[in-house]
Design a protein around this motif. Structure first.
Motif, PDB file in Angstrom:
ATOM      1  N   TYR A  94       0.841  -1.198   0.000  1.00 52.48           N
ATOM      2  CA  TYR A  94       0.000   0.000   0.000  1.00 52.48           C
ATOM      3  C   TYR A  94       0.877   1.250   0.000  1.00 52.48           C
ATOM      4  N   PRO A  95       0.537   2.232  -0.815  1.00 50.86           N
ATOM      5  CA  PRO A  95       1.387   3.427  -0.926  1.00 50.86           C
ATOM      6  C   PRO A  95       1.531   4.200   0.374  1.00 50.86           C
ATOM      7  N   ILE A  96       0.523   4.111   1.263  1.00 49.89           N
ATOM      8  CA  ILE A  96       0.621   4.858   2.514  1.00 49.89           C
ATOM      9  C   ILE A  96       1.782   4.342   3.363  1.00 49.89           C
ATOM     10  N   ALA A  97       2.054   3.047   3.313  1.00 49.27           N
ATOM     11  CA  ALA A  97       3.170   2.484   4.084  1.00 49.27           C
ATOM     12  C   ALA A  97       4.495   2.989   3.537  1.00 49.27           C
ATOM     13  N   ARG A  98       4.605   3.081   2.226  1.00 49.38           N
ATOM     14  CA  ARG A  98       5.842   3.586   1.621  1.00 49.38           C
ATOM     15  C   ARG A  98       6.023   5.065   1.918  1.00 49.38           C
ATOM     16  N   LEU A  99       4.926   5.821   1.898  1.00 50.04           N
ATOM     17  CA  LEU A  99       4.999   7.243   2.249  1.00 50.04           C
ATOM     18  C   LEU A  99       5.486   7.428   3.684  1.00 50.04           C
ATOM     19  N   TYR A 100       4.976   6.604   4.572  1.00 49.10           N
ATOM     20  CA  TYR A 100       5.362   6.687   5.977  1.00 49.10           C
ATOM     21  C   TYR A 100       6.865   6.483   6.124  1.00 49.10           C
ATOM     22  N   ALA A 101       7.390   5.456   5.459  1.00 42.77           N
ATOM     23  CA  ALA A 101       8.825   5.174   5.549  1.00 42.77           C
ATOM     24  C   ALA A 101       9.659   6.239   4.848  1.00 42.77           C
ATOM     25  N   ASP A 102       9.204   6.682   3.678  1.00 39.64           N
ATOM     26  CA  ASP A 102       9.982   7.648   2.893  1.00 39.64           C
ATOM     27  C   ASP A 102      10.055   9.013   3.575  1.00 39.64           C
ATOM     28  N   SER A 103       8.989   9.408   4.243  1.00 40.04           N
ATOM     29  CA  SER A 103       8.918  10.769   4.765  1.00 40.04           C
ATOM     30  C   SER A 103       9.640  10.934   6.099  1.00 40.04           C
ATOM     31  N   ARG A 104       9.932   9.850   6.792  1.00 33.68           N
ATOM     32  CA  ARG A 104      10.505   9.990   8.135  1.00 33.68           C
ATOM     33  C   ARG A 104      11.838  10.735   8.116  1.00 33.68           C
ATOM     34  N   VAL A 105      12.626  10.540   7.082  1.00 27.72           N
ATOM     35  CA  VAL A 105      13.962  11.137   7.043  1.00 27.72           C
ATOM     36  C   VAL A 105      13.929  12.647   6.843  1.00 27.72           C
ATOM     37  N   THR A 106      12.797  13.194   6.429  1.00 26.19           N
ATOM     38  CA  THR A 106      12.744  14.642   6.166  1.00 26.19           C
ATOM     39  C   THR A 106      12.977  15.456   7.431  1.00 26.19           C
ATOM     40  N   ARG A 107      12.750  14.853   8.596  1.00 22.21           N
ATOM     41  CA  ARG A 107      13.009  15.549   9.852  1.00 22.21           C
ATOM     42  C   ARG A 107      14.449  15.370  10.316  1.00 22.21           C
ATOM     43  N   ILE A 108      15.251  14.721   9.465  1.00 20.77           N
ATOM     44  CA  ILE A 108      16.656  14.460   9.791  1.00 20.77           C
ATOM     45  C   ILE A 108      17.593  15.122   8.793  1.00 20.77           C
ATOM     46  N   TYR A 109      17.426  14.794   7.497  1.00 18.29           N
ATOM     47  CA  TYR A 109      18.404  15.330   6.540  1.00 18.29           C
ATOM     48  C   TYR A 109      18.119  16.789   6.204  1.00 18.29           C
ATOM     49  N   GLY A 110      19.154  17.445   5.684  1.00 18.23           N
ATOM     50  CA  GLY A 110      19.039  18.882   5.434  1.00 18.23           C
ATOM     51  C   GLY A 110      19.075  19.700   6.711  1.00 18.23           C
ATOM     52  N   GLY A 111      19.442  19.048   7.821  1.00 16.60           N
ATOM     53  CA  GLY A 111      19.398  19.683   9.135  1.00 16.60           C
ATOM     54  C   GLY A 111      18.226  19.130   9.911  1.00 16.60           C
TER      55      GLY A 111
END
Length: 384
Positions: free
Chosen positions: A352-369
């Motif tokens: 299900y795409p929602i599971a992939r979104l959940y995993a993909d988006s977690r790093v946005t609060r880490i990378y780029g600062g």
């Protein structure tokens, strides 16, 4: 809500990107997941469509666009379709500004035509084992040789596109570390990945972003001509700070697009899924959760669009970019989590795409600062 930043030409571009994704990307999602990145032919195709060099000057084969709205549309369509363009964002939205701002005319002529065509893929290597967000602690060193070269030694980690790249913009120390001025002495050097002594180490296996390769890099007596120095020696920290607003806004825009996609997935699923004889969407809790999500994402979208306008006018400050990244990534985290919850057990299944979104988006609060770094920047802007 109608978006003031969009014009008819943007709709035409969106249609082109959407059709391209449906025909040439979506059918290969599972294969690219397994491979860990798209094939090189994909980036050549992005080059043919003009997507890689939207903001590069026309004289080098680019689109000559000054607005960042076009890349933001790519983010939205990629998120909507639940696919990935691999290291596209780093290549075209993070690295291109460095080349446009700091490369010499000779370097632009040497690198940009292949850059926009997808024949020369790039990465930027900042993070080192043990340094994390502390760029002033970079230890990779580059020493000048009498014959007009740099000799580079060191290691980098968490490098997006490190496996795919043909040229790595490497941040290294070109003068001794000064504890009284930790930000001095850093330079950016373009290092071809076929250089002797340059090695791509482990490909790192991540929680998400499975189509975006991330690698460790090693430099052992890598000889690079001084002509590959980007800008002036010792000025890298200022260059990195100058380009951070666009990089962080890119992450914010991607996050809003992911959150919007999550709401779309949740609406579709809850309408189709029946519990106790009625659609899940008919329950008051479902309606209220999605209403809350919609309100949060609308606010994030408006703020991100305003920051996009400021960026296009050269007025987006480092603190405001930090606010955008902090707010939009945190909103996306909350919204995607709520939308996954509405899927029940199926939300935990990667089919299900929602599971992939959940995993993909977690790093946005880490990378780029990290979010914590963003808070520190904002607090400093408040005089705290």
């Amino acid at each position: 809500m109608k978006r003031a930043i969009l014009a008819p030409e943007h709709d035409e571009f969106r249609s082109m990107v959407r059709d391209f994704i449906a025909k040439e990307v979506a059918p290969h999602r599972a294969d690219w997941d397994e491979a860990g990145r798209p094939p090189r032919e994909f980036f050549l195709r992005l080059g043919e469509l003009g997507i890689l060099g939207l903001q590069a000057p026309e004289e080098f084969g680019g689109g000559g666009e000054t607005s960042f709205v076009y890349p933001s549309i790519v983010f939205e369509e990629v998120a909507r379709a639940g696919v990935s363009f691999g290291s596209y964002t780093v290549h075209s939205c993070v690295i291109l500004p460095y080349l446009l701002e700091y490369a010499s005319e000779e370097q632009k002529k040497r690198w940009l035509p292949d850059f926009v065509a997808g024949r020369l893929m790039t990465a930027i290597a900042m993070t080192e084992p043990g340094t994390g967000s502390d760029l002033a602690g970079i230890a990779t060193r580059a020493e000048r040789t009498p014959d007009g070269h740099y000799l580079v030694n060191g290691a980098k980690t968490f490098i997006t596109g490190g496996v795919t790249a043909d040229l790595v913009l490497t941040v290294c120390r070109t003068s001794p570390y000064d504890p009284d001025n930790r930000r001095s002495g850093l330079s950016i050097i373009g290092i071809p990945t076929d250089s002797d002594g340059f090695t791509v180490g482990r490909t790192l296996h991540k929680l998400g972003l499975h189509q975006q390769d991330t690698a460790e890099l090693s430099y052992q007596d890598v000889r690079v001509p001084v002509q590959n120095l980007l800008g002036a020696e010792g000025e890298a920290f200022g260059y990195l700070a100058h380009n951070l607003p666009q990089e962080r806004l890119s992450i914010a825009l991607n996050s809003v697009a992911h959150a919007e996609a999550a709401i779309g997935h949740a609406i579709a699923y809850t309408r189709d899924r029946k519990v106790f004889g009625q659609p899940v969407s008919a329950f008051q809790n479902t309606k209220f959760v999605l209403a809350e999500c919609s309100a949060e994402v609308q606010a994030a979208r408006i703020y991100a669009d305003r920051c996009l306008e400021l960026l296009d006018h050269g007025e987006l400050s480092v603190p405001d970019a930090a606010r955008a990244k902090l707010y939009c990534t945190e909103v996306a985290g909350r919204v995607i989590d709520k939308c996954l919850q509405l899927h029940g057990g199926y939300g935990y299944i990667t089919e299900y795409p929602i599971a992939r979104l959940y995993a993909d988006s977690r790093v946005t609060r880490i990378y780029g600062g990290t979010s914590e770094v963003m808070k520190t920047i904002i607090a400093r802007d408040l005089g705290l």
